[in-house]
Design a protein around this motif. Structure first.
Motif, short mmCIF file in Angstrom:
data_model
loop_
_atom_site.label_atom_id
_atom_site.label_comp_id
_atom_site.label_asym_id
_atom_site.label_seq_id
_atom_site.Cartn_x
_atom_site.Cartn_y
_atom_site.Cartn_z
N CYS A 1 -35.35 74.92 18.74
CA CYS A 1 -35.19 73.21 19.03
C CYS A 1 -36.41 72.88 18.73
O CYS A 1 -36.29 71.91 18.36
N LYS A 2 -37.88 73.05 17.97
CA LYS A 2 -38.29 72.60 17.79
C LYS A 2 -38.15 72.69 16.66
O LYS A 2 -38.60 71.05 15.89
N GLU A 3 -37.65 73.43 15.94
CA GLU A 3 -38.08 73.20 13.76
C GLU A 3 -36.35 72.40 13.92
O GLU A 3 -36.18 72.84 12.67
N ASN A 4 -34.96 72.29 15.07
CA ASN A 4 -34.08 71.42 14.43
C ASN A 4 -33.12 72.92 13.49
O ASN A 4 -32.77 72.29 12.64
N LYS A 5 -33.32 73.78 13.67
CA LYS A 5 -32.79 74.55 12.77
C LYS A 5 -31.54 74.92 13.39
O LYS A 5 -31.37 75.72 14.50
N ASP A 6 -30.86 76.00 12.38
CA ASP A 6 -29.25 76.19 12.41
C ASP A 6 -29.77 77.69 13.43
O ASP A 6 -30.47 78.10 12.75
N ILE A 7 -28.54 78.32 14.35
CA ILE A 7 -28.97 79.07 14.84
C ILE A 7 -27.33 79.91 14.34
O ILE A 7 -26.58 79.40 15.13
N VAL A 8 -27.07 80.29 13.81
CA VAL A 8 -25.95 81.38 13.37
C VAL A 8 -25.95 82.52 14.57
O VAL A 8 -26.59 83.18 15.11
N THR A 9 -25.12 81.87 16.15
CA THR A 9 -25.02 82.53 17.10
C THR A 9 -22.71 83.33 16.67
O THR A 9 -22.47 83.10 16.97
N GLN A 10 -22.90 84.76 17.20
CA GLN A 10 -22.01 85.44 17.76
C GLN A 10 -21.61 85.97 19.12
O GLN A 10 -22.78 86.00 19.75
N VAL A 11 -20.55 85.22 19.56
CA VAL A 11 -20.14 85.59 20.82
C VAL A 11 -18.67 86.18 21.15
O VAL A 11 -17.88 86.29 20.54
N ILE A 12 -18.38 87.14 22.25
CA ILE A 12 -17.66 87.12 22.84
C ILE A 12 -17.15 86.72 24.17
O ILE A 12 -18.42 86.22 24.74
N ILE A 13 -15.89 85.88 24.43
CA ILE A 13 -15.69 85.05 25.17
C ILE A 13 -15.06 86.06 26.30
O ILE A 13 -13.64 86.67 25.71
N THR A 14 -14.57 85.31 27.74
CA THR A 14 -13.81 86.38 28.62
C THR A 14 -13.65 87.73 29.13
O THR A 14 -13.94 88.24 29.96
N LYS A 15 -13.50 88.56 27.73
CA LYS A 15 -12.92 89.85 28.93
C LYS A 15 -13.60 90.50 27.23
O LYS A 15 -13.57 90.22 25.62
N LYS A 16 -14.12 92.20 26.86
CA LYS A 16 -15.08 92.15 26.06
C LYS A 16 -14.34 93.13 25.29
O LYS A 16 -15.12 93.48 23.82
N GLU A 17 -13.28 93.16 24.81
CA GLU A 17 -12.12 93.72 24.08
C GLU A 17 -11.66 92.29 22.64
O GLU A 17 -11.34 92.59 21.74
N ASN A 18 -12.23 90.78 23.19
CA ASN A 18 -11.54 90.12 22.57
C ASN A 18 -13.05 90.48 21.20
O ASN A 18 -13.78 90.61 20.97
N ASP A 19 -12.65 89.84 20.31
CA ASP A 19 -13.04 89.70 18.95
C ASP A 19 -14.28 88.59 18.91
O ASP A 19 -13.92 88.05 19.70
#
Length: 151
Positions: free
Chosen positions: A62-80
């Protein structure tokens, strides 16, 4: 609400990792949401109530205004997993946790999970019938893969 442009879609966050070079770090959280703002810019918001050990990671970004590549799984764990290029909007400490808000866009890095899984299993030495068996089993279990960098 009528037609005021509030067509946002909210999904439950199942898992979240931060990509750093060729590794993924699991981010432990109590609860999390991901919101598709459905705006012209393709903006998504990720809000997670993260464990305290991850607070410095988000505060620094946040302080450095740095991009973060975030990988998420949504809704249910079987999703890509879906991959987002995000920036940290805010980090609010609450007792032993922090409420972290990220804003970003879905990247087209969307993993080709089946192909990555196949490559990973072949690197592990599986062949023929056992390769097919392991592939089927892992396609359902969805283990997290970190493939070695191509040289």
């Amino acid at each position: 609400m009528g037609s005021g442009g509030f067509d946002m879609k909210t999904f439950r966050l199942i898992s979240m990792q931060i990509a750093d070079h060729d590794s993924l770090t699991d981010i432990a959280f109590k609860e999390g949401l991901i919101i598709n703002k459905e705006d012209d810019q393709g903006t998504w918001l990720i809000e997670a109530f993260v464990e305290k050990e991850f607070i410095p990671v988000f505060e620094e970004a946040c302080k450095e205004n740095k991009d973060i590549v975030t990988q998420v799984i949504i809704t249910k764990k079987e999703n890509d997993p879906a991959t987002f290029k995000t920036k940290v909007c805010s980090v609010r400490a609450i007792n032993d946790h922090a409420c972290v808000l990220l804003r970003g866009k879905l990247t087209r890095l969307r993993s080709d999970y089946p192909a990555q899984l196949l490559e990973y299993l072949m690197e592990q030495g599986f062949t023929d019938g056992e390769l097919v068996t392991e592939f089927r089993k892992n396609l359902i279990a969805r283990p997290r893969l970190v493939l070695p960098k191509k040289v």
